[in-house]
Design a protein around this motif. Structure first.
Motif, PDB file in Angstrom:
ATOM      1  N   ALA A  66     -36.259  12.884   2.040  1.00 43.45           N
ATOM      2  CA  ALA A  66     -35.539  14.103   1.685  1.00 43.45           C
ATOM      3  C   ALA A  66     -35.813  14.520   0.245  1.00 43.45           C
ATOM      4  CB  ALA A  66     -34.045  13.914   1.908  1.00 43.45           C
ATOM      5  N   ILE A  67     -35.988  13.542  -0.655  1.00 41.85           N
ATOM      6  CA  ILE A  67     -36.322  13.871  -2.045  1.00 41.85           C
ATOM      7  C   ILE A  67     -37.627  14.648  -2.105  1.00 41.85           C
ATOM      8  CG2 ILE A  67     -37.021  12.882  -4.260  1.00 41.85           C
ATOM      9  CD1 ILE A  67     -34.062  12.758  -3.905  1.00 41.85           C
ATOM     10  N   GLY A  68     -38.552  14.359  -1.179  1.00 38.31           N
ATOM     11  CA  GLY A  68     -39.792  15.122  -1.102  1.00 38.31           C
ATOM     12  C   GLY A  68     -39.565  16.584  -0.782  1.00 38.31           C
ATOM     13  N   PHE A  69     -38.457  16.898  -0.072  1.00 41.42           N
ATOM     14  CA  PHE A  69     -38.089  18.288   0.190  1.00 41.42           C
ATOM     15  C   PHE A  69     -37.528  18.944  -1.075  1.00 41.42           C
ATOM     16  CE2 PHE A  69     -37.594  18.972   4.957  1.00 41.42           C
ATOM     17  CZ  PHE A  69     -38.366  17.877   5.316  1.00 41.42           C
ATOM     18  N   LEU A  70     -36.700  18.193  -1.797  1.00 42.97           N
ATOM     19  CA  LEU A  70     -35.968  18.771  -2.924  1.00 42.97           C
ATOM     20  C   LEU A  70     -36.869  19.104  -4.094  1.00 42.97           C
ATOM     21  CD1 LEU A  70     -32.772  16.502  -2.996  1.00 42.97           C
ATOM     22  CD2 LEU A  70     -33.116  18.677  -1.819  1.00 42.97           C
ATOM     23  N   ASN A  71     -37.925  18.321  -4.292  1.00 44.25           N
ATOM     24  CA  ASN A  71     -38.834  18.530  -5.416  1.00 44.25           C
ATOM     25  C   ASN A  71     -40.078  19.277  -4.964  1.00 44.25           C
ATOM     26  OD1 ASN A  71     -37.295  17.041  -7.382  1.00 44.25           O
ATOM     27  ND2 ASN A  71     -37.967  15.176  -6.367  1.00 44.25           N
ATOM     28  N   THR A  72     -40.627  20.067  -5.866  1.00 47.94           N
ATOM     29  CA  THR A  72     -41.890  20.735  -5.554  1.00 47.94           C
ATOM     30  C   THR A  72     -42.999  19.689  -5.462  1.00 47.94           C
ATOM     31  OG1 THR A  72     -42.246  21.129  -7.906  1.00 47.94           O
ATOM     32  CG2 THR A  72     -41.198  22.897  -6.645  1.00 47.94           C
TER      33      THR A  72
ATOM     34  N   ASN B 224     -43.804  11.434  -0.187  1.00 46.89           N
ATOM     35  CA  ASN B 224     -44.893  12.383   0.030  1.00 46.89           C
ATOM     36  C   ASN B 224     -44.996  12.831   1.478  1.00 46.89           C
ATOM     37  OD1 ASN B 224     -47.044  12.891  -2.397  1.00 46.89           O
ATOM     38  ND2 ASN B 224     -45.861  11.006  -2.714  1.00 46.89           N
ATOM     39  N   LEU B 225     -44.591  11.999   2.411  1.00 46.29           N
ATOM     40  CA  LEU B 225     -44.504  12.454   3.800  1.00 46.29           C
ATOM     41  C   LEU B 225     -43.472  13.573   3.906  1.00 46.29           C
ATOM     42  CD1 LEU B 225     -44.645   9.082   5.784  1.00 46.29           C
ATOM     43  CD2 LEU B 225     -46.404  10.856   5.692  1.00 46.29           C
ATOM     44  N   GLY B 226     -42.337  13.385   3.221  1.00 43.37           N
ATOM     45  CA  GLY B 226     -41.332  14.439   3.192  1.00 43.37           C
ATOM     46  C   GLY B 226     -41.848  15.696   2.523  1.00 43.37           C
ATOM     47  N   MET B 227     -42.620  15.519   1.462  1.00 38.36           N
ATOM     48  CA  MET B 227     -43.194  16.676   0.768  1.00 38.36           C
ATOM     49  C   MET B 227     -44.127  17.457   1.696  1.00 38.36           C
ATOM     50  SD  MET B 227     -46.351  17.564  -0.783  1.00 38.36           S
ATOM     51  CE  MET B 227     -47.082  16.034  -1.336  1.00 38.36           C
ATOM     52  N   LEU B 228     -44.955  16.752   2.467  1.00 36.42           N
ATOM     53  CA  LEU B 228     -45.880  17.425   3.377  1.00 36.42           C
ATOM     54  C   LEU B 228     -45.133  18.177   4.471  1.00 36.42           C
ATOM     55  CD1 LEU B 228     -48.681  14.715   3.792  1.00 36.42           C
ATOM     56  CD2 LEU B 228     -48.860  16.910   2.613  1.00 36.42           C
ATOM     57  N   VAL B 229     -44.110  17.556   5.036  1.00 41.22           N
ATOM     58  CA  VAL B 229     -43.341  18.218   6.093  1.00 41.22           C
ATOM     59  C   VAL B 229     -42.563  19.400   5.528  1.00 41.22           C
ATOM     60  CG1 VAL B 229     -41.441  17.926   7.733  1.00 41.22           C
ATOM     61  CG2 VAL B 229     -43.160  16.134   7.505  1.00 41.22           C
ATOM     62  N   GLY B 230     -41.906  19.195   4.386  1.00 43.97           N
ATOM     63  CA  GLY B 230     -41.066  20.245   3.828  1.00 43.97           C
ATOM     64  C   GLY B 230     -41.860  21.420   3.293  1.00 43.97           C
TER      65      GLY B 230
END
Length: 671
Positions: A589-595, A285-291
């Motif tokens: 990085a998985i947080g970037f790849l997924n919506t 989720n940190l990756g999701m927030l950044v991405g």
């Protein structure tokens, strides 16, 4: 109701391998393992195509197998349970090993003007051939690697050890003797402060703990599993007919439609978050927030990604993919450095010691093996198996992809690379519980950019061959660690691995063909995010073109996560308590790849796991076990119901209402 006599005979515990003493490779262990594995196979393919993330589910397989065996009259033995979960894992992980969540969708995205080749779509028979080409290499590599990393070096393999702990408790065995502290996910034998509880005669608290855990499984296991399974299944079916249920515009319709910020309240994602644990879901989720909260609007605002946000070619989603690729590669490479260094140092020391001591060293090595020869996989089997699997694999790959694909000699190099990289991946898995298969596949892609330059098809296939060996060898090594601690026969596990891998080939291929006929892959329902990772790197190595300013962010993120990964690797190897809270580059990085919708639901599961584990779980870990059962039901419920939804879609039964859906928000309404 009593079981029929023929069914009782089938499940009476007789050995299939002809051994009468303490049978392990029995019909009931194999059949239950295959049944559970088939469910995992569909489940992993379903979630792998959605998010790029699958789970071994070894601990969950052992738990569910134990519950199922109680219906058969004569419960399975601990060693049979080891064979059961080994067979289930070998069956359930084929979607990743054979590349159906990444490699195969990537080949279907090829474009002649960009890649020099049109889309490569495999028929059912060709997909069977490809799967057989990569299905057995890792299995035959497992026995010799086991000797080194489990017997000689005694690496931890945390997930395999946790599964052994659970099996020991369920079957009233003393817990295995462990020399290192173990991971999250099973704390029934762990005190509140995180220290290990020694199992000694007269230690009443440990005995009481085990009794409570068994009571939870035996009295509440079926009800918890059934209720969670039904709840997840019903929610999945409702979401099929009313897609907006899995595409809730959490922050308003504008952000959901234009920036893909929606929420999917899937119980299966919550269950996956519980299984992953809070640290991993937090990294994701940190990756999701950044991405999606920083880089996506930044790239759109400055015109670096002018297309629609969700477009993988010109949109922000495709732009942040490059940063994710840099993070995954950097994290994997850095994590492998100390493993490779130590392995080379040990090889050099062994070489010099052998020259000085001669055969005495070999004699000392042999003394460490605790199994008798008839319980081990013979060297002759390994050599014949490796030789035949490589030879047949080369021929099959050539027949499937033809002269436009990878050359036979290059396929041989791919298998050789897979063997070398498997050793590094297995060692990393044994020490950190993370198998960096994504990074290992990228190493192979980099090599093949030099061997067959400009050939995108060959580049992707070579990476798939290497990844298959590393992933399969790693998963099976966790099972062999469980068997070692539970004193199960490595040969019986080997049989289970072969059977599971064999059955999984037609199951995986058939499931993928059915999904691809009912849904576009990649598409709204199955984005197949890792397919774009494979294809993007192959295209970069062919033409060297990157989107505007992505190189700058790739370099900066790679350097940053090289430092973070170094800190995490060092802390993990020193067994420091805060190591798991240092962000994982792969999960980030998985947080970037997924919506965002996928990551948010997993975070809920991670928070639930943390809350139970740290706040509510009693000393005995009763709630830990109950939580594992519930999480398993959540995951399997949606996975099984997805099969029913697939049948409905195949027969033309679509959604009941698209109310609340805008174009692109709901998979069922935008396909």
């Amino acid at each position: 109701m009593p079981l029929p006599s023929w069914l009782r005979r089938l499940f009476d515990g007789r050995s299939l391998s002809g051994s009468s003493a303490s049978p392990e490779f029995t019909p009931r262990a194999v059949i239950l393992g295959l049944l559970i594995g088939c469910l995992l196979c569909f489940t992993n393919l379903y979630f792998g195509l959605q998010t790029g993330w699958i789970s071994m589910m070894s601990l969950q397989s052992a738990l569910i197998g134990f519950l199922l065996s109680r219906l058969l009259g004569t419960p399975i033995t601990p060693q049979e349970n080891v064979v059961l979960q080994t067979t289930a894992v070998a069956t359930g992980t084929m979607p990743l090993a054979a590349g159906f969540v990444g490699i195969i969708p990537a080949l279907s995205l090829l474009e002649p003007e960009k890649d020099g080749s049109g889309p490569v779509t495999l028929s059912w028979l060709s997909a069977i051939g490809w799967s057989c080409a990569v299905a057995y290499f890792g299995v035959f590599m497992s026995p010799p690697i086991r000797k080194q990393v489990i017997i000689e070096e005694q690496l931890a393999f945390p997930s395999g050890t946790a599964t052994a702990q659970l099996i020991g408790v369920l079957h009233k065995m003393p817990p295995p003797q462990l020399s290192v502290r173990q991971r999250r996910g099973y704390s029934a034998l762990t005190a509140e402060d995180g220290g290990d509880i020694p199992h000694t005669p007269g230690f009443d608290e440990a005995d009481h703990v085990e009794a409570e855990v068994r009571e939870v499984v035996q009295t509440e296991g079926w009800s918890a599993l059934t209720l969670s399974f039904l709840g997840s299944s019903i929610l999945t079916l409702l979401a099929y007919f009313f897609p907006v249920m899995f595409a809730i515009p959490l922050f308003g319709t504008y952000l959901a439609r234009q920036w893909l910020w929606s929420f999917t309240p899937s119980l299966s994602y919550v269950g996956q978050g519980i299984i992953m644990g809070f640290p991993t879901t937090l990294s994701m989720n940190l990756g999701m927030l950044v991405g999606w909260g920083v880089l996506s609007p930044l790239s759109k605002h400055y015109g670096w990604a002018p297309g629609p946000v969700g477009d993988m070619t010109s949109g922000a989603r495709g732009w942040i993919l490059w940063t994710a690729l840099a993070i995954m590669s950097s994290d994997s490479f850095v994590a492998l450095v100390p493993v490779a260094r130590e392995y080379l140092e040990k090889l050099l020391r062994r070489s010099s010691s052998s020259g000085a001591l001669g055969s005495d060293v070999d004699g000392l090595d042999d003394d460490k093996e605790v199994e008798t020869e008839e319980r081990l996989v013979s060297l002759k089997w390994v050599l014949w198996g490796l030789g035949s699997s490589v030879a047949l694999g080369i021929v099959i790959v050539w027949l499937v992809f033809g002269k436009e694909g990878i050359k036979p000699w290059a396929t041989f190099i791919g298998f050789a690379m897979g063997g070398l990289l498997s050793i590094l991946g297995v060692r990393a898995l044994g020490e950190t519980d993370l198998n960096p298969v994504s990074g290992l596949g990228k190493i192979s892609q980099l090599l093949f950019a030099l061997i067959q330059p400009g050939n995108v098809v060959a580049n992707i296939i070579a990476g798939g061959v290497a990844e298959a060996g590393a992933q399969q060898a790693g998963d099976l090594m966790q099972d062999l660690k469980t068997g070692h601690l539970m004193q199960a026969s490595p040969r019986a596990q080997f049989y289970g691995q072969l059977l599971g891998s064999t059955l999984s080939v037609p199951i995986t291929v058939t499931a993928y063909v059915l999904y691809s006929r009912a849904y576009p892959i990649p598409g709204p329902t199955f984005p197949a995010p890792t397919a774009y990772v494979w294809l993007s790197l192959a295209r970069l190595l062919r033409n060297g073109q990157l989107p505007d300013y992505s190189a700058t962010f790739m370099l900066a993120s790679a350097v940053l996560f090289a430092v973070i990964s170094s800190l995490k690797t060092s802390a993990t190897r020193r067994q420091l308590w805060y190591a798991k809270y240092i962000p994982s580059g792969v999960a980030f990085a998985i947080g970037f790849l997924n919506t965002p919708s996928f990551s948010l639901a997993r975070l809920i599961g991670g928070v639930v796991e943390y809350f139970y584990h740290r706040r509510m779980a009693d000393k005995g870990g009763r709630d830990d076990i109950r939580l594992i059962v519930i999480a398993s039901g959540f995951v399997l419920g949606e996975g099984v119901m997805s099969i029913a939804c697939l049948v409905l879609r195949t027969f033309g039964i679509g959604v009941a209402s698209c109310w609340g859906c805008s174009h692109g928000m709901c998979g069922g309404c935008s396909a």
